[in-house]
Design an enzyme around this catalytic site. Sequence first.
Site, short mmCIF file in Angstrom:
data_model
loop_
_atom_site.label_atom_id
_atom_site.label_comp_id
_atom_site.label_asym_id
_atom_site.label_seq_id
_atom_site.Cartn_x
_atom_site.Cartn_y
_atom_site.Cartn_z
N ARG A 157 0.81 -1.22 0.00
CA ARG A 157 0.00 0.00 0.00
C ARG A 157 0.84 1.28 0.00
NH1 ARG A 157 -3.67 -2.48 4.81
NH2 ARG A 157 -1.73 -3.65 5.08
N LYS A 191 8.60 -1.06 3.45
CA LYS A 191 7.75 -0.13 4.22
C LYS A 191 8.39 0.31 5.54
CE LYS A 191 3.95 -1.61 6.32
NZ LYS A 191 2.54 -1.94 6.55
N GLY A 242 1.63 -13.99 6.45
CA GLY A 242 0.83 -13.40 7.53
C GLY A 242 1.60 -13.21 8.82
C1 UD1 Z 1 -2.44 -5.54 11.56
C2 UD1 Z 1 -3.38 -6.38 12.44
C3 UD1 Z 1 -4.58 -5.54 12.84
C4 UD1 Z 1 -4.09 -4.30 13.57
C5 UD1 Z 1 -3.05 -3.53 12.75
C6 UD1 Z 1 -2.40 -2.46 13.62
C7 UD1 Z 1 -3.13 -8.73 11.80
C8 UD1 Z 1 -3.72 -9.87 11.06
N1 UD1 Z 1 -3.79 -7.56 11.71
O1 UD1 Z 1 -3.11 -5.23 10.36
O2 UD1 Z 1 -5.43 -6.28 13.69
O3 UD1 Z 1 -5.19 -3.46 13.89
O4 UD1 Z 1 -2.01 -4.39 12.28
O5 UD1 Z 1 -1.59 -1.61 12.88
O6 UD1 Z 1 -2.11 -8.90 12.44
N2 UD1 Z 1 4.30 -8.67 8.52
C9 UD1 Z 1 5.29 -9.63 8.37
N3 UD1 Z 1 5.03 -10.73 7.63
C10 UD1 Z 1 3.83 -10.96 7.06
C11 UD1 Z 1 2.83 -9.99 7.22
C12 UD1 Z 1 3.08 -8.86 7.94
O7 UD1 Z 1 6.40 -9.46 8.89
O8 UD1 Z 1 3.68 -12.02 6.42
C13 UD1 Z 1 4.59 -7.45 9.31
C14 UD1 Z 1 4.52 -6.16 8.50
O9 UD1 Z 1 5.80 -5.80 8.00
C15 UD1 Z 1 4.02 -5.15 9.53
C16 UD1 Z 1 3.22 -5.99 10.52
O10 UD1 Z 1 3.59 -7.35 10.30
O11 UD1 Z 1 5.10 -4.56 10.21
C17 UD1 Z 1 1.70 -5.86 10.33
O12 UD1 Z 1 1.33 -6.26 9.03
P1 UD1 Z 1 0.29 -5.43 8.14
O13 UD1 Z 1 0.11 -6.15 6.87
O14 UD1 Z 1 0.69 -4.02 8.08
O15 UD1 Z 1 -1.04 -5.61 9.04
P2 UD1 Z 1 -2.31 -4.65 9.07
O16 UD1 Z 1 -3.14 -4.90 7.88
O17 UD1 Z 1 -1.90 -3.26 9.32
CA CA Z 2 0.10 -2.20 9.38
#
Ligand code: UD1
Ligand code: CA
Length: 494
Positions: free
Chosen positions: A59, A66, A121
């Site tokens: 995004r 990011k 995830g």
């Molecule tokens: C996530 C939460 C949501 C919360 C929000 C707060 C989940 C499923 N959802 O959503 O409940 O309100 O954050 O900001 O957790 N990441 C990894 N590997 C992955 C996916 C993500 O390392 O496979 C890391 C990303 O770099 C990021 C963090 O996890 O730093 C959160 O991931 P992101 O995709 O931004 O989650 P949100 O959609 O914001």
């Molecule tokens: Ca996030």
Amino acid sequence: MTGSGQIWYNRLKWTILLENAPNLAALCVGIRPSPRAVCDLKAMTTHAAVILAAGKGTRMNSRIPKVLHRVCGIEMVCLVEEAARQAGLAPIAVVVPHESQQIETAIGPGVCYVTQTEQLGTGHAVLQAEGQVEAADNILVMYGDVPLVNAETLKRMMRLHDDTEACITLLTSTLVNPEGLGRIVRDRSGAIKAIVEEEYADDDTRSIREINSGFYCFRARWLWKHLNGISPSQKGEVFLTDLVALAVQQGMTVESVLSADAYETIGVNNRIQLAEAEAVMRQRIRERWMINGVSMPDPSSVYIDHTVELGEDTVILPNSHITGQSHIGEACKIGPNSVISDSILGKGCEVISSVIRDSHLEDNVDVGPFSHIRGGSHLEQGVHVGTSAEVKSSRLGRDTKMGHFSYMGDAHLGTNVNIGAGAITCNFDGEKKNKTRIGDDVFISCDTMLIAPIKLGDRSATGAGAVVTKDVAPDSLVVGMPARKVPRKPKSDP
Ligand code: UD1
Ligand code: CA
């Protein structure tokens, strides 16, 4: 961050680390803990951190990962890691994507890195870190894109987690606009039931304003036992948030800390949120410096990076930017309309409508309006650079004056030199940059061209419009084009 900047930043991190190790200090000098301390030590369990930084960040529409986007000069993930250190979390594991060199360079040593090869995830990401933090009793999971979290809040979470012996302790926050975030679903008694991601929420759940911030304390043994068993979502992602409903079903305690400052839970998924986080951080930085004795008549137009240091009684006038590893001494006047980056200024300096980059200004130097000091320049005490002048990779000796429309590039000037209006170094011959060396007490008249490489001896002088192609001996005067030596008029008696 490179060179001395990186060293300074690492030093800051170590200072914080030591400040957070009072028990360690007490043990080292053999002090017997008080009965209260014994009690605290008993209650304390170990808390490791797992920082998630492997997400794709689609995004953001960016080539930069990011978590490396900066908020007031520091990468988001570095701010999260700093909060983890300040809270005393150890060890710290950072989950990074494949080809993560940039992230590792930004954070540096002192943490361990774990690769998440496929972004499956947040739950899957945490699982990758198990081997690095398995000795800890509790795991504090932190999202690397929530940059403003306070260490004090993390400590509050850990205290509550220990005191209640909870299975999970969440950091939540109540927002006016919770769009896009996971909602905290509670039962009638107020106990947490689940976290529901917005895309799977019905209208009632969407109307909940309490959100999941992305910080969780887990009891480690329970976490590692159940993380593997979470079923992926319809899109194939393993959601860490699903563990909350599971713990509730098992009758485990799920606690929460409500953030006292909702801003600290701003998550950055796009550039609009990045700008919001930056605005909050900028205000925090300005307030910190104003409390510490720096004046800003119009704070809203002042931009100061997290890494900057400012001295007491310095005044920062509107529309000024001080960035990078800049250190401004006491009683300086910066602005209006000035940009200072990666530079050191001594006491009593004044910079009006000018740009200073990668340079060092000693005490009582004044620059501007409309001048540019760059490329590792060094201006000694009392130097005056006036209107529309440029100094590049040059040293100007004490009390040297360069009042108007001049350029000094790759030059070394002695003390008390006068550079007349329009005088310049011709330092580039079309192929390479050449050096100019000017001694002490030299008088360079208006519109002089110094064709480098060239040397001008102490107390020498040039006439207006001279084009100096050969070295000039001490005490001599050269005039014309090309400049030639002429006798100097003896100085008239006063
Ligand atoms: C996530 C939460 C949501 C919360 C929000 C707060 C989940 C499923 N959802 O959503 O409940 O309100 O954050 O900001 O957790 N990441 C990894 N590997 C992955 C996916 C993500 O390392 O496979 C890391 C990303 O770099 C990021 C963090 O996890 O730093 C959160 O991931 P992101 O995709 O931004 O989650 P949100 O959609 O914001
Ligand atoms: Ca996030």
